[in-house]
Design a protein around this motif. Structure first.
Motif, PDB file in Angstrom:
ATOM      1  N   THR A   1      12.137 -10.840  -3.081  1.00 14.87           N
ATOM      2  CA  THR A   1      12.363 -11.735  -1.938  1.00 14.87           C
ATOM      3  C   THR A   1      11.102 -12.415  -1.441  1.00 14.87           C
ATOM      4  O   THR A   1      11.183 -13.334  -0.623  1.00 14.87           O
ATOM      5  N   ARG A   2       9.928 -11.926  -1.885  1.00 17.26           N
ATOM      6  CA  ARG A   2       8.603 -12.387  -1.410  1.00 17.26           C
ATOM      7  C   ARG A   2       8.394 -12.042   0.061  1.00 17.26           C
ATOM      8  O   ARG A   2       7.575 -12.649   0.752  1.00 17.26           O
ATOM      9  N   GLU A   3       9.092 -11.040   0.525  1.00 15.03           N
ATOM     10  CA  GLU A   3       8.948 -10.554   1.892  1.00 15.03           C
ATOM     11  C   GLU A   3       7.651  -9.751   2.019  1.00 15.03           C
ATOM     12  O   GLU A   3       7.238  -9.049   1.094  1.00 15.03           O
ATOM     13  N   THR A   4       6.988  -9.855   3.175  1.00 14.96           N
ATOM     14  CA  THR A   4       5.781  -9.066   3.415  1.00 14.96           C
ATOM     15  C   THR A   4       6.133  -7.592   3.498  1.00 14.96           C
ATOM     16  O   THR A   4       7.029  -7.207   4.237  1.00 14.96           O
ATOM     17  N   PRO A   5       5.451  -6.740   2.728  1.00 15.93           N
ATOM     18  CA  PRO A   5       5.792  -5.310   2.743  1.00 15.93           C
ATOM     19  C   PRO A   5       5.576  -4.676   4.109  1.00 15.93           C
ATOM     20  O   PRO A   5       4.733  -5.107   4.900  1.00 15.93           O
ATOM     21  N   ARG A   6       6.359  -3.645   4.370  1.00 17.55           N
ATOM     22  CA  ARG A   6       6.197  -2.877   5.600  1.00 17.55           C
ATOM     23  C   ARG A   6       4.791  -2.285   5.685  1.00 17.55           C
ATOM     24  O   ARG A   6       4.177  -2.262   6.757  1.00 17.55           O
ATOM     25  N   THR A   7       4.298  -1.771   4.577  1.00 18.08           N
ATOM     26  CA  THR A   7       2.935  -1.231   4.510  1.00 18.08           C
ATOM     27  C   THR A   7       2.075  -2.261   3.783  1.00 18.08           C
ATOM     28  O   THR A   7       1.902  -2.208   2.567  1.00 18.08           O
ATOM     29  N   ASN A   8       1.560  -3.200   4.549  1.00 16.84           N
ATOM     30  CA  ASN A   8       0.843  -4.320   3.937  1.00 16.84           C
ATOM     31  C   ASN A   8      -0.672  -4.108   3.937  1.00 16.84           C
ATOM     32  O   ASN A   8      -1.185  -3.095   4.418  1.00 16.84           O
ATOM     33  N   GLY A   9      -1.377  -5.086   3.414  1.00 18.64           N
ATOM     34  CA  GLY A   9      -2.819  -4.971   3.290  1.00 18.64           C
ATOM     35  C   GLY A   9      -3.547  -4.920   4.616  1.00 18.64           C
ATOM     36  O   GLY A   9      -4.552  -4.210   4.757  1.00 18.64           O
TER      37      GLY A   9
ATOM     38  N   ARG B   1      12.292   5.467  -1.901  1.00 16.06           N
ATOM     39  CA  ARG B   1      12.481   4.432  -0.877  1.00 16.06           C
ATOM     40  C   ARG B   1      11.301   3.464  -0.850  1.00 16.06           C
ATOM     41  O   ARG B   1      11.485   2.251  -0.669  1.00 16.06           O
ATOM     42  N   GLU B   2      10.094   3.999  -1.028  1.00 18.38           N
ATOM     43  CA  GLU B   2       8.910   3.149  -1.056  1.00 18.38           C
ATOM     44  C   GLU B   2       8.969   2.162  -2.222  1.00 18.38           C
ATOM     45  O   GLU B   2       8.726   0.958  -2.054  1.00 18.38           O
ATOM     46  N   LEU B   3       9.297   2.666  -3.410  1.00 15.42           N
ATOM     47  CA  LEU B   3       9.340   1.800  -4.584  1.00 15.42           C
ATOM     48  C   LEU B   3      10.530   0.838  -4.536  1.00 15.42           C
ATOM     49  O   LEU B   3      10.426  -0.302  -5.020  1.00 15.42           O
ATOM     50  N   GLU B   4      11.626   1.240  -3.942  1.00 14.47           N
ATOM     51  CA  GLU B   4      12.741   0.308  -3.734  1.00 14.47           C
ATOM     52  C   GLU B   4      12.313  -0.828  -2.818  1.00 14.47           C
ATOM     53  O   GLU B   4      12.694  -1.996  -3.029  1.00 14.47           O
ATOM     54  N   HIS B   5      11.513  -0.502  -1.801  1.00 13.92           N
ATOM     55  CA  HIS B   5      11.007  -1.542  -0.900  1.00 13.92           C
ATOM     56  C   HIS B   5      10.064  -2.484  -1.651  1.00 13.92           C
ATOM     57  O   HIS B   5      10.102  -3.708  -1.444  1.00 13.92           O
ATOM     58  N   PHE B   6       9.222  -1.931  -2.515  1.00 15.18           N
ATOM     59  CA  PHE B   6       8.322  -2.759  -3.326  1.00 15.18           C
ATOM     60  C   PHE B   6       9.130  -3.721  -4.202  1.00 15.18           C
ATOM     61  O   PHE B   6       8.828  -4.928  -4.265  1.00 15.18           O
ATOM     62  N   ILE B   7      10.158  -3.224  -4.849  1.00 16.66           N
ATOM     63  CA  ILE B   7      11.012  -4.076  -5.682  1.00 16.66           C
ATOM     64  C   ILE B   7      11.652  -5.177  -4.838  1.00 16.66           C
ATOM     65  O   ILE B   7      11.698  -6.350  -5.237  1.00 16.66           O
ATOM     66  N   HIS B   8      12.137  -4.799  -3.653  1.00 15.57           N
ATOM     67  CA  HIS B   8      12.748  -5.780  -2.740  1.00 15.57           C
ATOM     68  C   HIS B   8      11.746  -6.875  -2.371  1.00 15.57           C
ATOM     69  O   HIS B   8      12.094  -8.064  -2.359  1.00 15.57           O
ATOM     70  N   CYS B   9      10.507  -6.481  -2.084  1.00 16.80           N
ATOM     71  CA  CYS B   9       9.487  -7.470  -1.694  1.00 16.80           C
ATOM     72  C   CYS B   9       9.123  -8.378  -2.865  1.00 16.80           C
ATOM     73  O   CYS B   9       8.871  -9.582  -2.675  1.00 16.80           O
TER      74      CYS B   9
ATOM     75  N   VAL C   1       0.842  -1.195   0.000  1.00 18.22           N
ATOM     76  CA  VAL C   1       0.000   0.000   0.000  1.00 18.22           C
ATOM     77  C   VAL C   1       0.882   1.251   0.000  1.00 18.22           C
ATOM     78  O   VAL C   1       1.926   1.284   0.651  1.00 18.22           O
ATOM     79  N   GLY C   2       0.439   2.274  -0.725  1.00 13.92           N
ATOM     80  CA  GLY C   2       1.222   3.495  -0.862  1.00 13.92           C
ATOM     81  C   GLY C   2       1.110   4.455   0.308  1.00 13.92           C
ATOM     82  O   GLY C   2       0.737   5.620   0.122  1.00 13.92           O
ATOM     83  N   HIS C   3       1.433   3.982   1.501  1.00 15.85           N
ATOM     84  CA  HIS C   3       1.512   4.860   2.676  1.00 15.85           C
ATOM     85  C   HIS C   3       2.927   5.429   2.711  1.00 15.85           C
ATOM     86  O   HIS C   3       3.787   5.019   3.491  1.00 15.85           O
ATOM     87  N   ILE C   4       3.158   6.420   1.868  1.00 21.13           N
ATOM     88  CA  ILE C   4       4.505   6.876   1.533  1.00 21.13           C
ATOM     89  C   ILE C   4       5.287   7.423   2.724  1.00 21.13           C
ATOM     90  O   ILE C   4       6.509   7.256   2.799  1.00 21.13           O
ATOM     91  N   LEU C   5       4.609   8.044   3.696  1.00 18.06           N
ATOM     92  CA  LEU C   5       5.344   8.666   4.797  1.00 18.06           C
ATOM     93  C   LEU C   5       5.964   7.645   5.742  1.00 18.06           C
ATOM     94  O   LEU C   5       6.836   8.002   6.545  1.00 18.06           O
TER      95      LEU C   5
END
Length: 319
Positions: free
Chosen positions: A291-299, A280-288, A116-120
């Motif tokens: 790696t299939r890691e659960t995003p920091r800002t998940n559903g 940073r948000e989109l870099e995290h998305f690419i990382h997830c 989710v795009g919770h950018i802050l």
């Protein structure tokens, strides 16, 4: 191989995502319900234009960033994960809790990343504030206050609460570590039947209380998040320059002989890394994705935000 990511929605935020993904070297295509608009994006960013139907059918697209009007997020996010795509959905992910839960269920069923795009949450100043809170630097947290006010933007579907508050609610949920047990909303409408001013009052099971004020009809801009602990207080002010975005106040308040006493301390400006939260948000998305890691800002967090928004929404008669 880096994931191939498309942007669905060629509006203001779609433009920001497209530009950033292009810079990161992972932009594969752009799409919009209006072919003329996506054609302009395609020309501007030297990337493929693709129809919405072909976007979901394409085997050459691994993930989709959705920057659509909120009322369309659920149907397209569900369609995306059913098509085998990972998704990043801008806030709010839906206009009802039921639609949000359906998105999450579909993503889990099909084994897809749902971010989710919770950018802050990716702002370096907030990350440092969260670190100070979790390390005990502020002591026991008792109160969190958020202000997000200014002039515009006005949307026909979303009031000030739904448009502005998700950013701060995401940060408040991260700071408290839990969902509020009580939510009370107040609102006022001046332009039409949608709230232009909105207040949320929240109580959390760990004793923390929080207040949020959102307004799109205010003569000044204010972007502050204050955290009050029994050892120190901190303020994240995104309107300040980088060297003053995060401030620590080691004020002291105590009781003495039946009276309340206090001392004020000079502000301490906490150094933070200067970098763009969207990158940073989109870099995290690419990382997830990789790696299939659960995003920091998940559903699940996004649905918690929807529940708070729903409980805090105030209705006004049309006209």
């Amino acid at each position: 191989m880096a994931p191939r990511i498309a942007v669905l929605g060629c509006g203001y935020w779609g433009n920001n995502h497209t530009r950033t993904l292009k810079g990161l070297g992972v932009l594969a295509a752009v799409s919009d319900i209006d072919p003329a608009r996506s054609a302009k994006f395609a020309a501007d960013y030297d990337v493929a234009q693709i129809s919405i139907d072909d976007l979901f059918a394409s085997k050459d697209i691994d993930a989709i960033v959705m920057a659509l009007p909120a009322q369309f997020h659920a149907q397209y996010a569900i369609r995306a994960v059913e098509s085998g795509k990972d998704v990043l959905v801008e806030k709010p992910i839906a206009l009802t809790v039921a639609d949000g839960e359906a998105e999450i269920a579909a993503a889990k069923q099909h084994g897809r990343i749902f971010m989710v795009g919770h950018i802050l949450r990716f702002h370096p100043a907030f990350e440092k504030l969260l670190e100070l809170t979790q390390s005990g630097e502020l002591g026991k947290i008792g109160y969190i206050q958020a202000h997000r006010i200014g002039l515009g933007k006005f949307h026909g579907q979303n009031d000030a609460l739904w448009d502005l508050a998700p950013h701060d609610l995401s940060m408040i949920l991260a700071l408290t570590g839990c969902e509020p047990t009580a939510v009370r909303g107040e609102g006022a409408a001046m332009v039409d039947h949608l709230s232009d001013f909105a207040h949320l009052h929240m109580e959390f099971p760990n004793g923390i209380r929080s207040h949020l004020f959102a307004s799109r009809l205010n003569p000044i801009m204010d972007r502050r998040l204050a955290v009050v602990g029994d050892k120190a207080m901190a303020v994240f002010d995104d309107a300040e320059p980088w060297e003053r975005k995060l401030t620590l106040f080691r004020h002291k308040v105590w009781q003495e002989n039946g009276q309340i006493a206090f001392t004020k301390a000079d502000p301490e400006y906490v150094p933070v890394q200067e970098s763009m939260p969207l990158t940073r948000e989109l870099e995290h998305f690419i990382h997830c994705i990789e790696t299939r890691e659960t995003p920091r800002t998940n559903g699940e967090e996004a649905v918690s935000v929807l529940r708070i928004l729903t409980k805090g929404t105030v209705s006004h008669p049309a006209g």
